[in-house]
Write a protein that holds these residues in place. Structure first.
Motif, PDB file in Angstrom:
ATOM      1  N   HIS A 158       0.837  -1.217   0.000  1.00 49.05           N
ATOM      2  CA  HIS A 158       0.000   0.000   0.000  1.00 49.05           C
ATOM      3  C   HIS A 158       0.863   1.255   0.000  1.00 49.05           C
ATOM      4  O   HIS A 158       0.582   2.216   0.692  1.00 49.05           O
ATOM      5  N   GLN A 159       1.929   1.205  -0.777  1.00 48.26           N
ATOM      6  CA  GLN A 159       2.767   2.400  -0.863  1.00 48.26           C
ATOM      7  C   GLN A 159       2.583   3.022  -2.236  1.00 48.26           C
ATOM      8  O   GLN A 159       2.113   2.371  -3.165  1.00 48.26           O
ATOM      9  N   GLU A 160       3.016   4.276  -2.362  1.00 44.99           N
ATOM     10  CA  GLU A 160       2.938   4.923  -3.664  1.00 44.99           C
ATOM     11  C   GLU A 160       3.859   4.210  -4.639  1.00 44.99           C
ATOM     12  O   GLU A 160       4.992   3.862  -4.273  1.00 44.99           O
ATOM     13  N   THR A 161       3.410   3.989  -5.890  1.00 46.87           N
ATOM     14  CA  THR A 161       4.243   3.210  -6.802  1.00 46.87           C
ATOM     15  C   THR A 161       4.998   4.086  -7.810  1.00 46.87           C
ATOM     16  O   THR A 161       6.092   3.769  -8.204  1.00 46.87           O
ATOM     17  N   GLY A 162       4.405   5.183  -8.230  1.00 44.41           N
ATOM     18  CA  GLY A 162       5.021   5.985  -9.296  1.00 44.41           C
ATOM     19  C   GLY A 162       4.858   5.245 -10.628  1.00 44.41           C
ATOM     20  O   GLY A 162       4.364   4.105 -10.647  1.00 44.41           O
ATOM     21  N   ASP A 163       5.236   5.876 -11.754  1.00 40.56           N
ATOM     22  CA  ASP A 163       5.068   5.156 -13.019  1.00 40.56           C
ATOM     23  C   ASP A 163       6.317   4.342 -13.340  1.00 40.56           C
ATOM     24  O   ASP A 163       7.341   4.437 -12.662  1.00 40.56           O
ATOM     25  N   LEU A 164       6.182   3.511 -14.392  1.00 41.85           N
ATOM     26  CA  LEU A 164       7.251   2.566 -14.720  1.00 41.85           C
ATOM     27  C   LEU A 164       8.555   3.301 -15.047  1.00 41.85           C
ATOM     28  O   LEU A 164       9.630   2.913 -14.574  1.00 41.85           O
ATOM     29  N   GLU A 165       8.393   4.374 -15.807  1.00 44.80           N
ATOM     30  CA  GLU A 165       9.591   5.103 -16.232  1.00 44.80           C
ATOM     31  C   GLU A 165      10.385   5.633 -15.025  1.00 44.80           C
ATOM     32  O   GLU A 165      11.603   5.475 -14.940  1.00 44.80           O
ATOM     33  N   THR A 166       9.633   6.215 -14.064  1.00 42.17           N
ATOM     34  CA  THR A 166      10.300   6.766 -12.868  1.00 42.17           C
ATOM     35  C   THR A 166      10.971   5.639 -12.078  1.00 42.17           C
ATOM     36  O   THR A 166      12.087   5.793 -11.575  1.00 42.17           O
ATOM     37  N   THR A 167      10.265   4.516 -11.976  1.00 43.70           N
ATOM     38  CA  THR A 167      10.825   3.405 -11.205  1.00 43.70           C
ATOM     39  C   THR A 167      12.078   2.852 -11.885  1.00 43.70           C
ATOM     40  O   THR A 167      13.055   2.510 -11.221  1.00 43.70           O
ATOM     41  N   ILE A 168      12.048   2.792 -13.236  1.00 45.22           N
ATOM     42  CA  ILE A 168      13.230   2.324 -13.965  1.00 45.22           C
ATOM     43  C   ILE A 168      14.410   3.247 -13.653  1.00 45.22           C
ATOM     44  O   ILE A 168      15.513   2.802 -13.324  1.00 45.22           O
ATOM     45  N   LYS A 169      14.136   4.549 -13.671  1.00 43.46           N
ATOM     46  CA  LYS A 169      15.193   5.541 -13.393  1.00 43.46           C
ATOM     47  C   LYS A 169      15.736   5.334 -11.986  1.00 43.46           C
ATOM     48  O   LYS A 169      16.957   5.377 -11.758  1.00 43.46           O
ATOM     49  N   GLU A 170      14.809   5.129 -11.075  1.00 41.74           N
ATOM     50  CA  GLU A 170      15.185   4.940  -9.663  1.00 41.74           C
ATOM     51  C   GLU A 170      16.087   3.699  -9.506  1.00 41.74           C
ATOM     52  O   GLU A 170      17.103   3.724  -8.822  1.00 41.74           O
ATOM     53  N   ILE A 171      15.714   2.624 -10.230  1.00 35.33           N
ATOM     54  CA  ILE A 171      16.489   1.383 -10.156  1.00 35.33           C
ATOM     55  C   ILE A 171      17.880   1.584 -10.759  1.00 35.33           C
ATOM     56  O   ILE A 171      18.894   1.170 -10.187  1.00 35.33           O
ATOM     57  N   ILE A 172      17.912   2.284 -11.911  1.00 33.82           N
ATOM     58  CA  ILE A 172      19.210   2.524 -12.566  1.00 33.82           C
ATOM     59  C   ILE A 172      20.101   3.354 -11.641  1.00 33.82           C
ATOM     60  O   ILE A 172      21.288   3.068 -11.473  1.00 33.82           O
TER      61      ILE A 172
END
Ligand code: DC
Length: 768
Positions: A158-172
């Motif tokens: 139940h946390q904020e997910t953000g969009d895929l692009e942002t998450t990819i950036k975060e992971i990189i």
């Protein structure tokens, strides 16, 4: 030997999920090291320290991180959820790059694995933490897949997910930070096996790892371990130990019976043989044919009995209640007396006996025949299996004990602590009794050193159950865990009553650059910030407090678990009191405390000190303090500055007297009378109106410089006079020349006067 599996890999590669599943499958302990770095980050955020400053992480010296039942505890608080917050995630890469933090965590991780089969996941496990791991896995997945997994995980929490692009950036970004940091960067160990999980299910990866574990020999070890827990396959010594563990002291039922049987095993076997004999005797068969028969059934029955374990619960049917048989003689043989017993067959046709002493609830004057009838369905525990198979001794006492234990296990709540009596010390720890249950406290779970275990025998101690061993009908307990639970409970109770304003006699537990941690109740520490130690400014905590010191403190702040303390709140504010009655320009007296290169430290009251800088000591710039003042000497001084924020008082001594340089009435070029006060190698110190000047020997011409004496009055011309720089240089030669010149001039003037006419003389006197 214990087994270690290391799993490393980037964020979102599934390490924790996989490690957890493998741990469950193999019965290993799972240690999620990422969770540990997260816990450190959580505490740092809570303490509001400057995350950019590695030095402020020294709070780790007094921080507890622990795992229990797949949960992570930070200072005894379950933080499993809190460490997954976005705030922690965003800061953990920064925190985990610090050498000090890593060193602390690696030490703890290596401590966790001692004497355990573990699977540990992280970034540096195969390379730094467990370089000797039996199996190293480097788990990877493509960035998109990993980002998707992170989003799914957040959604589940139940946390904020953000969009895929942002998450990819975060992971990189995290990959970059984790793999480029200076200390222990994320790196595949040379001997690690890489698994790309992008297109693999969790089950598939788990299976792959487990097969690798078995391929590397763990399977064999596991089987061996299984054998260890199966009583009938244990060695004689292990068996003895097990029997010892079963002691129930008051009744001593199990020990008594099992020990008796253990000792009497050959006899019992012999007795069984006699039974066979009885049967054969009836038909007067030969011993040889009887032996053959026993051996043949023995092999067959051994095979059947293998599927049973001692202490196992089984169902059977009463075949017969065999009455007590007195000793009798059959031919030349003596047939031993036999107790009354119940013959029970199991579902597969195997048989065994239940004796009165193993029967639960039977009264002294009752017989088995009063309780059992042919054809009764019964449930019993197998108390004994004879090694050659085929015969069991059953027990309903053990059956009941096992059932009670099952009830105990089912009702067991987290954080249960009970008091159990220590009965005796055995090889693996202490045997204890709690109510009717037998307990084992393994040595590793005792809160005392191994060589002090014996001192606990006979005592009642607090323990916490960590496992119910149904197979051996006992509870495995831990004293360490009980202490921890008790401490947690005490802390909770204490915290509930804690209020701002309360005063405690605390003990300094740890000293940091920014303050001291003071224990105000068992395991409860608060922070005494450096600014709260004293009213006057404290530059180094160690100058005032040391570890182990007792200190009276007042609670001034309470924020969740964070306790803010003050020492200065309990000591009179001498500074305020002093300052209120003083003003700049006022005169006061003080005692010299210390003399150093830059000035004099003075005690103005026993609690307040002031500073007299060298430049304010005397108008003489070259004054030598050590020659001019002594420690403990009383001086009158003037307050020239009060700095309330720095709690500093600046003093002056020279301002009590007029500056002789400024009041000098002479000027450069004047010929003055001076007094010689000191001889120097190249000249003399002379004084004019209280001001010291220098007379170089090279300027003395009319007399021998060596004939000049102290206190001698001389005439000299002022060559240099600079009151600002306290500089005065004189010359005797210049004075002499000037006197000569003036004498010559006045002589000439006189001659002139004498050669004038009377008329000239009159003219001149008219002009005047
Ligand atoms: O696996 P995770 O996302 O919970 O890890 C959190 C952070 O901790 C991650 O940014 C890298 C760091 N970490 C580390 O530096 N070394 C480890 N052994 C484990 C994690």
């Amino acid at each position: 030997m214990n087994w270690q599996i290391a799993i490393d890999g980037p964020a979102g590669s599934g390490k924790s999920t996989i490690a957890q599943a493998v741990a469950k499958e193999l019965g290993f302990e799972h240690i999620d090291t990422g969770a540990m770095y997260r816990a450190v980050t959580l505490k740092a955020l809570k303490l509001k320290i400057n995350l950019e400053n590695e030095e402020e992480f020294h709070f780790l010296e007094t921080t507890k991180i622990d795992f229990e039942s797949q949960k992570i505890y930070l200072d005894d608080q379950d933080v499993s959820k809190a460490i997954r917050s976005l705030e922690v995630t965003n800061h953990v890469s920064l925190v985990s790059k610090y050498g000090y933090v890593r060193k602390k965590m690696v030490t703890l991780q290596q401590f966790f694995v001692a004497n355990k089969n573990v699977i540990m996941d992280g970034r540096d496990i195969g390379t730094v933490v467990l370089p000797q791991a039996n199996l190293k896995i480097y788990l990877n997945a493509n960035v998109e897949e990993r980002a998707k997994r992170r989003m799914k995980e957040r959604l589940e929490q139940h946390q904020e997910t953000g969009d895929l692009e942002t998450t990819i950036k975060e992971i990189i970004d995290r990959d970059y930070k984790d793999s480029t940091r200076l200390i222990s960067p994320l790196k595949k160990a040379d001997d690690a096996i890489e698994i790309d999980s992008s297109n693999l299910s969790v089950e598939c990866v788990v299976k792959k790892i487990i097969s690798l574990v078995f391929e590397r020999g763990y399977k064999m070890e596991k089987e061996l371990k299984n054998e260890n827990v199966e009583l009938q396959e244990q060695t004689k010594e292990q068996k003895e130990e097990l029997v010892e563990e079963q002691v129930t002291p008051e009744e001593e039922v199990i020990t008594e019976v099992v020990t008796e049987e253990k000792v009497e095993t050959p006899e019992v076997v012999a007795e069984e043989k006699v039974e066979d004999e009885e049967e054969t005797l009836e038909s007067e068969d030969s011993e040889a044919s009887e032996t053959t028969e026993v051996e043949e059934t023995s092999e067959e029955e051994t095979a059947k009995a293998v599927k049973y374990k001692e202490l196992q619960i089984v169902s059977g049917t009463v075949v017969e209640v065999i009455p007590e048989q007195p000793e009798n003689k059959a031919g030349s043989k003596v047939i031993k007396a036999k107790e009354e017993r119940v013959l029970i067959t199991l579902e597969d046709g195997q048989e065994g006996f239940l004796f009165k002493r193993d029967t639960a609830g039977i009264k002294e004057d009752e017989d088995l025949i009063d309780l059992f009838c042919e054809g009764d369905k019964v449930e019993v525990a197998i108390k004994k299996i004879f090694p050659d198979g085929g015969k069991f001794i059953f027990s309903t006492i053990l059956l009941n004990k096992r059932k009670e234990l099952e009830k105990f296990g089912a009702e067991l709540k987290r954080d249960t602590v009970f008091t159990a009596k220590v009965l005796k010390q055995i090889q693996v720890g202490l045997l204890m009794k709690y109510e009717d249950f037998s307990c084992l406290l393994p040595t590793s779970q005792a809160a005392v050193a191994e060589d002090e275990l014996a001192t606990l025998v006979g005592k009642e101690i607090s323990v916490a159950p960590i496992r119910v061993d149904y197979g051996r009908i006992r509870i495995i307990v831990s004293q360490i865990l009980a202490d921890r639970i008790n401490a947690r409970a005490d802390k909770k109770t204490f915290m509930e009553t804690l209020e701002v304003g309360q005063i405690y006699d605390g003990v300094v537990k740890n000293i940091e650059r920014y303050g001291a941690f003071v224990e105000i109740s068992k395991n409860v520490e608060g922070l005494l910030h450096i600014s709260e130690i004293d009213h006057s400014r404290v530059f180094k905590v160690e100058k005032v407090l040391n570890v182990g010191d007792s200190v009276k403190v007042k609670v001034i702040k309470l924020e969740k678990e964070h306790i803010g303390l003050s020492r200065k709140a309990l000591i009179p504010n001498y500074w305020e009191e002093y300052i209120n009655g003083k003003a700049v320009g006022e005169l006061t007296t003080g005692k010299v405390l210390e003399i150093n290169n830059s000035g004099v430290v003075m005690a103005l009251t026993p609690e307040i000190s002031g500073f007299l800088p060298k430049s304010e000591f005397s108008w003489d710039r070259d004054v030598k303090l050590e020659d001019s003042v002594k420690v403990d000497e009383e001086l009158e001084v003037k307050i020239i500055e009060i700095d309330a924020t720095k709690k500093r008082i600046i003093l002056s001594k020279k301002q009590l007297v007029v500056n002789p340089w400024q009041s000098l009435s002479v000027k450069a070029g004047d010929v003055v009378d001076a007094k010689v006060t000191k001889a120097l190698p190249e000249g003399f110190i002379v004084t004019i109106d209280g001001v010291e000047g220098y007379l170089p020997k090279s300027t003395i011409r009319s007399i021998d410089p060596n004939s000049v004496e102290i206190d001698q009055e001389i005439k000299a011309k002022i060559r240099v006079l600079d009151p600002e720089k306290n500089k005065l240089v004189l010359s005797m030669r210049d004075a002499e020349e000037r006197i000569e010149r003036e004498t010559f001039k006045s002589t000439m003037d006189l001659q002139d006067k004498m050669s004038n006419t009377f008329g000239d003389y009159l003219k001149q006197s008219k002009k005047k």
